[in-house]
Scaffold this active site. Structure first.
Site, PDB file in Angstrom:
ATOM      1  N   ASP A  69       0.279  15.557   5.897  1.00 46.13           N
ATOM      2  CA  ASP A  69      -0.737  15.123   4.938  1.00 46.13           C
ATOM      3  C   ASP A  69      -1.885  16.121   4.929  1.00 46.13           C
ATOM      4  OD1 ASP A  69      -2.269  13.705   3.179  1.00 46.13           O
ATOM      5  OD2 ASP A  69      -2.791  12.094   4.564  1.00 46.13           O
TER       6      ASP A  69
ATOM      7  N   ARG B  36     -13.813   5.705  -0.909  1.00 48.29           N
ATOM      8  CA  ARG B  36     -13.567   6.051   0.492  1.00 48.29           C
ATOM      9  C   ARG B  36     -14.442   7.233   0.894  1.00 48.29           C
ATOM     10  NH1 ARG B  36      -7.816   8.311   3.113  1.00 48.29           N
ATOM     11  NH2 ARG B  36      -8.788   9.965   4.344  1.00 48.29           N
TER      12      ARG B  36
ATOM     13  N   TYR C  89       0.848  -1.197   0.000  1.00 45.91           N
ATOM     14  CA  TYR C  89       0.000   0.000   0.000  1.00 45.91           C
ATOM     15  C   TYR C  89       0.879   1.241   0.000  1.00 45.91           C
ATOM     16  CZ  TYR C  89      -3.039   3.747   1.589  1.00 45.91           C
ATOM     17  OH  TYR C  89      -3.698   4.946   1.689  1.00 45.91           O
TER      18      TYR C  89
ATOM     19  N   ASP D  58      -6.112  10.171  -3.136  1.00 44.64           N
ATOM     20  CA  ASP D  58      -6.734  11.329  -2.485  1.00 44.64           C
ATOM     21  C   ASP D  58      -8.128  11.605  -3.046  1.00 44.64           C
ATOM     22  OD1 ASP D  58      -4.578  11.891  -0.709  1.00 44.64           O
ATOM     23  OD2 ASP D  58      -3.456  12.732  -2.375  1.00 44.64           O
TER      24      ASP D  58
ATOM     25  N   HIS E 115      -7.684   4.398  -4.137  1.00 44.54           N
ATOM     26  CA  HIS E 115      -8.893   4.870  -3.460  1.00 44.54           C
ATOM     27  C   HIS E 115      -9.067   6.368  -3.651  1.00 44.54           C
ATOM     28  CE1 HIS E 115      -6.670   6.362   0.127  1.00 44.54           C
ATOM     29  NE2 HIS E 115      -6.035   5.203   0.149  1.00 44.54           N
TER      30      HIS E 115
ATOM     31  N   ASN F   2      -8.509   0.684   7.353  1.00 43.80           N
ATOM     32  CA  ASN F   2      -7.298   1.492   7.451  1.00 43.80           C
ATOM     33  C   ASN F   2      -6.812   1.450   8.898  1.00 43.80           C
ATOM     34  OD1 ASN F   2      -5.243   3.287   6.867  1.00 43.80           O
ATOM     35  ND2 ASN F   2      -6.538   5.106   7.028  1.00 43.80           N
TER      36      ASN F   2
ATOM     37  N   GLU G 175     -11.612   9.675  -2.404  1.00 46.20           N
ATOM     38  CA  GLU G 175     -12.404  10.049  -1.223  1.00 46.20           C
ATOM     39  C   GLU G 175     -13.319  11.232  -1.479  1.00 46.20           C
ATOM     40  OE1 GLU G 175      -9.142  12.666   1.208  1.00 46.20           O
ATOM     41  OE2 GLU G 175      -8.625  10.638   0.580  1.00 46.20           O
TER      42      GLU G 175
ATOM     43  N   CYS H 287      -5.328  14.426   6.426  1.00 47.37           N
ATOM     44  CA  CYS H 287      -5.313  13.039   6.869  1.00 47.37           C
ATOM     45  C   CYS H 287      -6.650  12.657   7.487  1.00 47.37           C
ATOM     46  CB  CYS H 287      -4.178  12.833   7.879  1.00 47.37           C
ATOM     47  SG  CYS H 287      -4.209  11.225   8.707  1.00 47.37           S
TER      48      CYS H 287
ATOM     49  N   ASP I 208      -2.900   5.405  -2.706  1.00 51.29           N
ATOM     50  CA  ASP I 208      -3.757   6.535  -2.362  1.00 51.29           C
ATOM     51  C   ASP I 208      -3.869   7.447  -3.583  1.00 51.29           C
ATOM     52  OD1 ASP I 208      -5.056   8.663  -1.154  1.00 51.29           O
ATOM     53  OD2 ASP I 208      -3.711   8.776   0.562  1.00 51.29           O
TER      54      ASP I 208
ATOM     55  N   GLU J 117     -13.592   5.548   6.432  1.00 49.01           N
ATOM     56  CA  GLU J 117     -12.460   6.084   7.178  1.00 49.01           C
ATOM     57  C   GLU J 117     -12.908   6.620   8.534  1.00 49.01           C
ATOM     58  OE1 GLU J 117      -9.609   5.949   7.939  1.00 49.01           O
ATOM     59  OE2 GLU J 117      -8.328   7.385   6.869  1.00 49.01           O
TER      60      GLU J 117
END
Length: 320
Positions: free
Chosen positions: A73, A181, A58, A103, A128, A234, A130, A138, A101, A211
Site C-alpha cells: 500500500d 481522514r 469496507y 486514498d 474516506h 481503523n 485523507e 499505509c 477507501d 488515523e
C-alpha cells in the site's frame, strides 16, 4: 449473525428501495450501536462476509493494492483500480452499504470531484479521503508525508461540492457519506489533527477518521472532542493502534469500526501455508471437507441457477 453480543447496526432494517448511502446514514443515527465493517478486497472475500450477514462492508485500499497489483500500500493503485474494485463489490448486494477507501482523491479538486462522482454512481455508500501526499503509504507505516491543511480542506470541499451537485440533479437520490481522514497525528500532534478534522466537518464531512492512534486515551478523546460527529476507528490488527473489540470501541463512543485485514491477514497465513504444502508434495485436501460445488454454492451458484430458470433459461434444468 446468529448471536452477536455487540451493540451494532447488524439489526438495522433496510427500507424497500432505500439506497446504500441512506442505509448507512440510518445506521449512523442509531444511538449506542456501532457500525461494524469487515475489510474485503475482492469478490470472494466480499461474498464470504455477506454470507455471515454483515450489514456493512469496507473495501480496503491495502487489500485492493495487494489483490489487483500484487504490491504494498504505497499509493500505486489508481482511481480506476479502486473504483472498478469497489463497484464490483458494491454490486454483489446493493442493499448492503460499502465504505470504500478513496486514498487522497487522486489529485486536485477536479480529480477529487471525478472520484466522488464515480463512487456515487457505482452505488458506494461511503468513502474516506485523507491528507497525505498523492504518493501516499499505509497509515500504519512510519514517516508519512502530508499536504498543507488548505490542500486537505480543498479535497474535502471538492468532495462535498461534487456530492451536492449530484444530489441536486437527482432530487436527493444520489448520495454518499464523506469521511474525512487525517494522518497528521504522528507528525503534527493530537491538537493539530483534531483541528484539521473539525475544519473538515465544518465544510461538510459527515464522519471523522483519526488515523494512527497509539493510546486508548487518544481513542477516547477523539470521540469526545469531535462529538456529536460520528468517528470511525481503523482497527488494524498488528498495526500501531491498541486493539479494541467492536464492543470496546462502541463503549468509547466510536460509531464505525473497520477491520481492514479481516480477510487479508488469513490469506497471508493460510494460502502461504497451502503453497508450501503443495510445493512439498503434500496431498491437497478440500478445506472444510467442501468440494468444488460447495465452494460455488458459497458464491451464489443456487441463486444463479434460480435466476436462469425464472428467465426461461434451460442451462441448469439437469442441475450443476
Amino acid at each position: 449473525m446468529a448471536s452477536n453480543p455487540i451493540p451494532s447496526s447488524q439489526e438495522t432494517p433496510k427500507a424497500a428501495g432505500q439506497t446504500a448511502a441512506a442505509t448507512l446514514r440510518q445506521q449512523l443515527r442509531q444511538t449506542g450501536k456501532i457500525v461494524m465493517a469487515p475489510g474485503v478486497y475482492d469478490g470472494l472475500s466480499a461474498r464470504l462476509a455477506l454470507n455471515e450477514d454483515f450489514n456493512c462492508l469496507y473495501m480496503t485500499g491495502a487489500g485492493t493494492a495487494a489483490s489487483r497489483l500484487g504490491m504494498p500500500d504505497l499509493g500505486c493503485a489508481t482511481m480506476d483500480d479502486m473504483l472498478a474494485n469497489a463497484s464490483m463489490i458494491a454490486s454483489l448486494d446493493p442493499r448492503i452499504p460499502l465504505i470504500a477507501d478513496a486514498d487522497t482523491g487522486y489529485g486536485g479538486p477536479l480529480m477529487v470531484a471525478r472520484t466522488v462522482r464515480g463512487y456515487i454512481r457505482a452505488g458506494i455508500a461511503g468513502l474516506h479521503i485523507e491528507d497525505q501526499v498523492v504518493t501516499k503509504r499505509c497509515g500504519h507505516l512510519a514517516n508519512k508525508e502530508l499536504v498543507d491543511e488548505t490542500v486537505f480542506l480543498s479535497r474535502i470541499r471538492a468532495a462535498v461540492m461534487a456530492r451536492e451537485e449530484l444530489r441536486a440533479l437527482s432530487e436527493g437520490v444520489q448520495d454518499i457519506v464523506i469521511i474525512a481522514r487525517t494522518d497528521s497525528l504522528e507528525s503534527l500532534g493530537y491538537e493539530a489533527a483534531i483541528a484539521r478534522l473539525q475544519k473538515a466537518i465544518d465544510i461538510g464531512a459527515d464522519v471523522a477518521f483519526l488515523e494512527g492512534m497509539t493510546t486508548r486515551d487518544q481513542c477516547r478523546n477523539v470521540c469526545r472532542d469531535l462529538a456529536p460527529t460520528p468517528v470511525l476507528l481503523n482497527m488494524v490488527v498488528g498495526g500501531i493502534t491498541p486493539y479494541l473489540s467492536a464492543k470496546e470501541a462502541n463503549d468509547l463512543g466510536f460509531r464505525i469500526i473497520i477491520f481492514p485485514a479481516a480477510a487479508l491477514g488469513p490469506v497471508f497465513e493460510h494460502v502461504a501455508q497451502a503453497m508450501k504444502n503443495l510445493k512439498s508434495g503434500a496431498i491437497q485436501k478440500p478445506p472444510g471437507n467442501r468440494g468444488v460445488r460447495e465452494h460455488f454454492m458459497l458464491l451464489g451458484l443456487k441463486e444463479c441457477m434460480d435466476f436462469d430458470a425464472a428467465a426461461g433459461g434451460v442451462s441448469f434444468t439437469r442441475g450443476a
